[in-house]
Design a protein around this motif. Structure first.
Motif, PDB file in Angstrom:
ATOM      1  N   HIS A  39      -1.845  28.886  41.055  1.00  0.00           N
ATOM      2  CA  HIS A  39      -2.289  27.772  40.390  1.00  0.00           C
ATOM      3  C   HIS A  39      -0.744  26.993  39.978  1.00  0.00           C
ATOM      4  N   GLU A  40      -0.048  27.680  39.550  1.00  0.00           N
ATOM      5  CA  GLU A  40       1.410  27.220  39.216  1.00  0.00           C
ATOM      6  C   GLU A  40       2.224  26.592  40.471  1.00  0.00           C
ATOM      7  N   HIS A  43       1.121  23.281  41.254  1.00  0.00           N
ATOM      8  CA  HIS A  43       2.066  22.183  40.354  1.00  0.00           C
ATOM      9  C   HIS A  43       3.339  21.946  41.131  1.00  0.00           C
ATOM     10  N   GLU A  58      -4.741  19.400  37.089  1.00  0.00           N
ATOM     11  CA  GLU A  58      -5.131  20.926  36.975  1.00  0.00           C
ATOM     12  C   GLU A  58      -6.041  21.109  38.027  1.00  0.00           C
ATOM     13  N   HIS A 105      -7.456  20.993  31.138  1.00  0.00           N
ATOM     14  CA  HIS A 105      -7.922  21.795  31.902  1.00  0.00           C
ATOM     15  C   HIS A 105      -9.409  21.300  31.828  1.00  0.00           C
TER      16      HIS A 105
HETATM   17 ZN   LIG Z   1      -2.100  24.164  35.507  1.00  0.00          ZN
END
Ligand SMILES: [Zn+2]
Length: 246
Positions: A39-40, A43, A58, A105
């Motif tokens: 997930h990171e 980004h 998100e 989120h």
């Molecule tokens: Zn995030």
């Protein structure tokens, strides 16, 4: 080539029931560390590749995490990582906390079902049991293959662009210290090693494991770093224990 398993626990031969329980817990923690890291990384890719996001970043990062699980691992391993990491979205197992509708989120249950739907949609023939075990309603399941195709196409074009910039720059790993850091260090160190050659980032991203006072992980575009807080480890252990009691 798809990976059979990045997770230490799946390589062990299991002898006793209590060892099995411990292994299930360790696999749960490891799967969630991976999914949070993906997930990171989502980004980081959005930032470095200037990916246009129509909606919430998100959600896009959650989607990329599912796709990486689907793309990088062989079926059995992918299913166990996707299964365990779905529960990572459920932060309050007792459902007393009020939904934070104003949060960045989406609400926990929605993230849970988006994750389950997308993963199911990637291979509906083999994942019907997965969807059923996780309670994906049939009504939603109908649209999941299309949702998956759209996601795979959108993120696929970003990955194609990254591949075209080959060889790219490997991530830099900065290990953390302390008891809780051990499992994060070993999962992320191995993951970053496996990713070299698989994922091509245009600039160097540092991945740091450190204590930061809360169960969190974040990407910082000002210095291109992903920080993974060691506080996630007790949080994930609690989550596993409370969900297996309930
Ligand atoms: Zn995030």
């Amino acid at each position: 080539m798809k990976r059979r398993s990045a997770l230490a626990t799946l390589a062990y031969a299991v002898c006793t029931l209590s060892a099995q329980a411990d292994d299930a817990q360790q696999a749960f923690v490891e799967a969630n560390i991976l999914a949070i890291f993906y997930h990171e990384l989502g980004h980081a890719v959005v930032d470095l590749m200037e990916v246009p996001i129509f909606g919430q970043e998100e959600d896009a990062a959650d989607v990329m995490a599912v796709l990486l699980i689907d793309w990088l691992f062989e079926e059995e391993t992918a299913q166990s990582i996707a299964y365990d990491s779905a529960f990572g979205y459920i932060n309050s197992t007792e459902q007393i906390e009020e939904t934070e509708w104003w949060g960045l989120h989406g609400p926990d249950e929605q993230r849970f079902f988006n994750h389950v739907c997308l993963f199911y949609g990637g291979n509906p023939e083999n994942r019907a049991e997965f969807a059923e075990d996780l309670g994906l309603p049939e009504e939603r399941a109908l649209t999941c293959p299309d949702e998956y195709d759209l996601a795979a196409e959108s993120w696929g074009s970003v990955f194609d662009k990254m591949d075209a910039q080959s060889p790219g720059v490997e991530m830099r790993f900065v290990a953390g210290t302390g008891v809780d850091a051990d499992i994060v260090n070993s999962v992320l160190r191995a993951e970053i090693r496996s990713m070299s050659g698989e994922i091509t980032l245009p600039e160097q991203v540092s991945v740091r494991v450190e204590s930061c006072g809360e169960a969190n992980a974040f990407y910082d575009p000002s210095d291109l770093s992903i920080t993974f807080c060691t506080e996630f480890v007790p949080h994930l252990n609690d989550l596993f224990e409370s969900s297996s009691e309930g």
